[in-house]
Design a protein around this motif. Structure first.
Motif, PDB file in Angstrom:
ATOM      1  N   ALA A  70     -13.435  14.622   6.381  1.00 54.06           N
ATOM      2  CA  ALA A  70     -13.489  13.208   6.779  1.00 54.06           C
ATOM      3  C   ALA A  70     -12.432  12.924   7.841  1.00 54.06           C
ATOM      4  O   ALA A  70     -12.688  12.200   8.811  1.00 54.06           O
ATOM      5  N   LEU A 109     -11.849   8.136   2.439  1.00 54.76           N
ATOM      6  CA  LEU A 109     -11.915   9.544   2.042  1.00 54.76           C
ATOM      7  C   LEU A 109     -10.652  10.294   2.463  1.00 54.76           C
ATOM      8  O   LEU A 109     -10.141  11.137   1.720  1.00 54.76           O
ATOM      9  N   ASP A 117      -9.394  14.153   1.949  1.00 58.62           N
ATOM     10  CA  ASP A 117     -10.621  14.790   2.409  1.00 58.62           C
ATOM     11  C   ASP A 117     -10.465  15.244   3.868  1.00 58.62           C
ATOM     12  O   ASP A 117     -10.513  14.446   4.792  1.00 58.62           O
ATOM     13  N   ARG A 160     -23.167  12.438  -1.966  1.00 57.48           N
ATOM     14  CA  ARG A 160     -22.269  11.881  -0.959  1.00 57.48           C
ATOM     15  C   ARG A 160     -22.825  12.168   0.430  1.00 57.48           C
ATOM     16  O   ARG A 160     -23.269  13.267   0.721  1.00 57.48           O
TER      17      ARG A 160
END
Length: 187
Positions: free
Chosen positions: A28, A20, A25, A6
């Motif tokens: 992110a 994301l 996440d 990633r």
């Protein structure tokens, strides 16, 4: 078969970051905030001089992004991540103005006030001056709103449609009418 590595959040575009964020996440989200919050604050300050309101709107906007990132339809639906963020922020700003107007009451015995220009009108007047500013101020509010979103805020017709709650055809018609009226006023 190799596992796909990633990319770090700094190498992703805003749309991928939002996807994301939708999965929870946090790095992110932090990268999305780092990239978008400076221009978001500038745009909000163009429409509102009250730093407290701008700070509240920023907080509410990014909280909404964290909670609702999964609702972003993406480029497949004709939208951009940045446009989606701005639409959320603009709606939160309108809500803040409404809350402020609802709670603002003049002190007892105060003389009636002349209505103050809207924050958007003040921002428009300070960012565009001279003959153009005068011509813009004489436009009907619904035409001025469309021009502000399309020209000053740089939104697409689709994003303006979402922001103002109008069909795309109406946005295009109002933009054409506004340009025609401006052309007449400036010649």
């Amino acid at each position: 078969m190799r596992a796909r590595r990633r990319k770090p959040p700094g190498e992703l575009d805003e749309e991928h970051l939002l996807r994301l964020v939708a999965r929870g996440d946090r790095p992110a989200f932090e990268e999305l905030y780092r990239r978008t919050s400076p221009w978001m604050a500038v745009r909000l300050r163009r429409r509102c001089a009250d730093e407290q309101i701008v700070a509240e709107v920023m907080q509410e906007t990014y909280l909404a992004v964290w909670r609702a990132a999964g609702a972003f339809a993406g480029a497949a639906a004709g939208g951009s991540a940045v446009g989606w963020l701005w639409t959320i922020a603009a709606r939160r700003l309108v809500d803040a103005f409404r809350r402020r107007a609802h709670h603002a009451q003049p002190p007892p015995g105060a003389a009636p006030l002349h209505p103050a220009p809207a924050a958007e009108d003040e921002a428009l007047a300070t960012s565009v001056g001279g003959e153009v500013g005068d011509a813009l101020s004489r436009l009907a509010p619904e035409l001025r709103d469309v021009l502000q979103a399309l020209v000053l805020d740089g939104l697409s017709v689709r994003e303006t449609s979402v922001l103002l709650g109008l069909p795309e055809g109406t946005v295009k018609t109002r933009a054409r009418r506004a340009r025609t009226e401006l052309r007449k006023a400036l010649t």
